[in-house]
Design a protein around this motif. Structure first.
Motif, short mmCIF file in Angstrom:
data_model
loop_
_atom_site.label_atom_id
_atom_site.label_comp_id
_atom_site.label_asym_id
_atom_site.label_seq_id
_atom_site.Cartn_x
_atom_site.Cartn_y
_atom_site.Cartn_z
N SER A 164 10.12 32.71 -14.69
CA SER A 164 9.34 31.43 -14.92
C SER A 164 9.66 31.28 -16.33
O SER A 164 9.49 30.11 -16.96
N LEU A 165 9.72 32.13 -17.25
CA LEU A 165 9.75 32.27 -18.78
C LEU A 165 11.23 31.84 -19.01
O LEU A 165 11.69 31.85 -20.32
N GLY A 166 12.18 31.84 -18.30
CA GLY A 166 13.45 31.53 -18.37
C GLY A 166 14.53 32.65 -19.14
O GLY A 166 15.39 32.59 -19.60
N LEU A 167 13.83 33.82 -18.93
CA LEU A 167 14.74 35.21 -19.38
C LEU A 167 15.54 35.73 -18.69
O LEU A 167 15.59 35.62 -17.28
N PRO A 168 16.63 36.09 -19.41
CA PRO A 168 18.00 36.38 -18.59
C PRO A 168 17.73 37.98 -17.74
O PRO A 168 16.71 38.64 -18.29
N GLU A 169 18.42 37.97 -17.01
CA GLU A 169 18.34 39.54 -16.18
C GLU A 169 19.20 40.37 -16.84
O GLU A 169 20.59 40.06 -16.85
N PRO A 170 18.79 41.58 -17.30
CA PRO A 170 19.55 42.40 -18.04
C PRO A 170 20.51 43.16 -17.00
O PRO A 170 20.29 43.27 -15.79
N ALA A 171 21.64 43.55 -17.67
CA ALA A 171 22.61 44.50 -16.77
C ALA A 171 22.00 45.89 -16.40
O ALA A 171 21.56 46.45 -17.52
N GLU A 172 21.83 46.07 -15.34
CA GLU A 172 21.30 47.33 -14.75
C GLU A 172 22.40 48.55 -14.88
O GLU A 172 22.75 48.94 -13.91
#
Length: 209
Positions: free
Chosen positions: A39-47
């Motif tokens: 909802s904050l538009g934060l990207p998903e980091p590579a795990e």
């Protein structure tokens, strides 16, 4: 003294609305307002971690640094003793459909079949012990963090049984039970699950319950 979460906003490092709802319900009694990273538009980091702890911290730290708020992330999966802990952090990846197999998504029967196939290659008397693991990581924007590890030991069976679970639940029998996770009532399953174990430790440490 370990840092504590106070009442206020907590970013849940997920883009999954269902996971946000579940975690929000657990933390609501402690005065925490949960906001998803999505909802904050934060990207998903590579795990890129090789352990559940590493991946949970990657997600929690990324959300905390990007939002400026305390953040909570989880990482979980199935570890099979005879397979040296596999699938482990790749638990969901083993269910990944290839492009030529149709619609994108997860094929959990395929994933369960991969595990069973590897076990059968090791012979009929192979140890079928396994455990579900869950790691919860809390991170603050200044870099401080806390980690809570939960575990549900058990064993694997074949063929899959039950309709109430998801993922590898139909082949996992928790220790002390005869039914698979997919045959156990969801409320009962959640009470004994790896996630419940991890959250109990978080609650005890952060909120003194």
């Amino acid at each position: 003294m370990m840092r504590k979460l106070g009442g206020g906003s907590l970013v849940i490092a997920t883009h999954n609305a269902g996971k946000l709802k579940e975690i929000s319900a657990l933390l609501d009694p402690f005065g925490m307002k949960c906001i998803s990273a999505g909802s904050l538009g934060l990207p998903e980091p590579a795990e890129t971690g090789t352990t559940f702890v590493e991946n949970a911290l990657i997600k929690a730290r990324a959300a905390a640094e990007a939002s400026g708020l305390a953040s909570l992330a989880d990482d979980s999966g199935l570890a099979v003793d005879a397979l040296n802990g596999r699938p482990g952090v790749y638990t969901a990846d083993w269910a990944e459909r290839q492009h030529f197999e149709g619609e994108p998504g997860r094929d959990w029967y395929l994933a369960m079949g991969k595990v069973e196939g590897l076990l059968q290659q090791l012979g009929p008397d192979i140890d079928r012990s396994a455990a579900f693991h869950c790691v919860l990581a809390v991170a603050w924007p200044d870099g401080e963090h806390a980690v809570y590890e939960g575990k549900c030991p058990g064993s694997l069976t074949w063929p899959p049984r039950g309709e109430m679970g998801f993922g590898y639940d139909p082949v996992f029998i928790p220790a002390g039970r005869e039914q698979t996770f997919a045959e156990i009532d969801p409320t009962e399953k959640h009470a004994i699950s790896h996630r419940a174990d991890a959250f109990a430790k978080l609650f005890a440490d952060q909120f003194g319950t």
